[in-house]
Motif scaffolding. Structure first.
Motif, short mmCIF file in Angstrom:
data_model
loop_
_atom_site.label_atom_id
_atom_site.label_comp_id
_atom_site.label_asym_id
_atom_site.label_seq_id
_atom_site.Cartn_x
_atom_site.Cartn_y
_atom_site.Cartn_z
N UNK A 140 74.98 60.62 -60.35
CA UNK A 140 75.99 59.79 -61.01
C UNK A 140 75.35 58.87 -62.05
N UNK A 141 74.27 58.22 -61.70
CA UNK A 141 73.61 57.31 -62.63
C UNK A 141 72.97 58.07 -63.78
N UNK A 142 72.31 59.18 -63.48
CA UNK A 142 71.64 59.97 -64.51
C UNK A 142 72.63 60.48 -65.56
N UNK A 143 73.86 60.78 -65.15
CA UNK A 143 74.84 61.39 -66.05
C UNK A 143 75.71 60.39 -66.78
N UNK A 144 75.52 59.09 -66.54
CA UNK A 144 76.32 58.08 -67.23
C UNK A 144 76.10 58.17 -68.74
N UNK A 275 73.67 51.74 -53.26
CA UNK A 275 74.17 50.36 -53.42
C UNK A 275 74.28 50.00 -54.90
N UNK A 276 73.24 50.30 -55.68
CA UNK A 276 73.27 50.00 -57.11
C UNK A 276 74.38 50.82 -57.79
N UNK A 277 74.48 52.11 -57.46
CA UNK A 277 75.50 52.95 -58.07
C UNK A 277 76.90 52.45 -57.74
N UNK A 278 77.11 52.03 -56.51
CA UNK A 278 78.42 51.51 -56.10
C UNK A 278 78.78 50.28 -56.93
N UNK A 279 77.83 49.37 -57.10
CA UNK A 279 78.08 48.17 -57.89
C UNK A 279 78.34 48.54 -59.34
N UNK A 280 77.53 49.46 -59.86
CA UNK A 280 77.67 49.85 -61.26
C UNK A 280 79.03 50.50 -61.51
N UNK A 281 79.44 51.39 -60.63
CA UNK A 281 80.75 52.06 -60.78
C UNK A 281 81.87 51.05 -60.71
N UNK A 282 81.76 50.09 -59.78
CA UNK A 282 82.79 49.05 -59.66
C UNK A 282 82.89 48.21 -60.93
N UNK A 283 81.73 47.87 -61.49
CA UNK A 283 81.71 47.09 -62.74
C UNK A 283 82.22 47.91 -63.91
N UNK A 284 81.85 49.18 -63.96
CA UNK A 284 82.26 50.08 -65.04
C UNK A 284 83.78 50.21 -65.08
N UNK A 285 84.39 50.27 -63.90
CA UNK A 285 85.84 50.50 -63.80
C UNK A 285 86.64 49.22 -63.99
N UNK A 286 85.99 48.06 -63.86
CA UNK A 286 86.72 46.79 -63.95
C UNK A 286 87.04 46.42 -65.39
#
Length: 286
Positions: A140-144, A275-286
């Motif tokens: 997920x992070x690699x493909x952002x 944990x980092x990916x979860x936070x990043x996805x949450x921030x990305x979607x907000x």
């Protein structure tokens, strides 16, 4: 021993950096499968150190799941309108929940071990919850933003690795110099509270680097995300130590001279990445 560790690290660093930054995300996803198969074989020893059938069954179970993920959710369809594919979202969120539960198991060990250490089913489930969310978080992070900037996702993965390395390095030297109070003596007698605090302090070097390269970031948020990721990495390490202690195994494997097995090298990342990916996805979607 130290010489072996240094030589192995010097050989691994170019391979890891090349994979993170130079491999396209779709090739990266497939290249990870055999690596995670090795990690799964090592986890199989934690399930049953004497039964090869159990170890290989777990290995091929993990391989089948990862291959299925790569086929069902191709990398080029992972992100759509800034939204991560729901299958990957669910797996990463499950991984975060697992690390909350795992932390509780670590805090209450060895009493908690009475619930799971004789159960191959539980230990197999714990292995899946450790490895599969780590795999999905990596992809997920690699493909952002891969189509626009092929190096952006690699930079995110590398950032998590820097946080983990800073935490481990700071904890080692702070623990050696100032360590007096044991952190989790029943799980890992060598780790100290002073070491953990030293590791968290060292991660501020990573924060300084992020703010220097990207000054528009909110300092408080960068510090908070870094510290949460660092704490997760520390408990990822402790979790594997707990399972190895229960299985009476010193190293998960011996494929990396001076370092042990793949699991011994990625134990902190198995927690830090989801944990980092979860936070990043949450921030990305907000």
């Amino acid at each position: 021993m130290l010489k072996q560790r240094i030589i192995t690290a010097l050989c691994l660093i170019p391979v890891v950096m090349g994979g993170i930054f130079l491999l396209p995300a779709n090739y990266f996803a497939w290249a990870l499968v055999p690596i995670f198969m090795i990690a799964a074989k090592e986890w199989g020893r934690l399930i049953d150190s004497k039964c090869n059938i159990t170890q290989w069954t777990f290995t091929f179970t993990i391989a089948a799941i990862l291959v299925a993920l790569n086929i069902i959710v191709p990398v080029d369809s992972l992100w759509f309108n800034s939204r991560l594919h729901p299958i990957y979202e669910a797996i990463i969120a499950t991984g975060v929940l697992w690390w909350g539960a795992s932390t509780l198991l670590v805090f209450t060990y060895p009493n908690s071990g009475k619930l799971w250490q004789k159960s191959s089913l539980f230990k197999s489930m714990f292995g899946q919850l450790t490895l599969i969310p780590c795999f999905t978080a990596l992809i997920a992070l690699k493909s952002v933003n891969d189509q626009v900037d092929p190096y952006f996702g690699g930079s995110l993965v590398f950032l998590v690795m820097l946080v983990v390395w800073a935490t481990d390095t700071g904890a080692y030297f702070a623990g050696k110099s100032f360590g007096k109070h044991k952190l989790m003596p029943n799980v890992s007698p060598a780790k100290t509270i002073e070491g953990l605090l030293g590791g968290l302090l060292t991660t501020m070097v990573v924060v300084a680097g992020v703010m220097y390269l990207s000054p528009e970031q909110e300092l408080g948020l960068v510090i908070a995300v870094t510290l949460v990721t660092a704490v997760a990495s520390a408990f990822g390490d402790l979790s594997e130590s707990m399972f190895k202690r229960s299985a009476n195994i010193k190293d998960s494997g011996n494929i990396l001279p001076g370092h042990g097995g793949i699991l011994d090298r990625i134990d902190s990342l198995t927690a830090a990445l989801p944990v980092f990916a979860f936070i990043y996805v949450a921030m990305w979607m907000s």
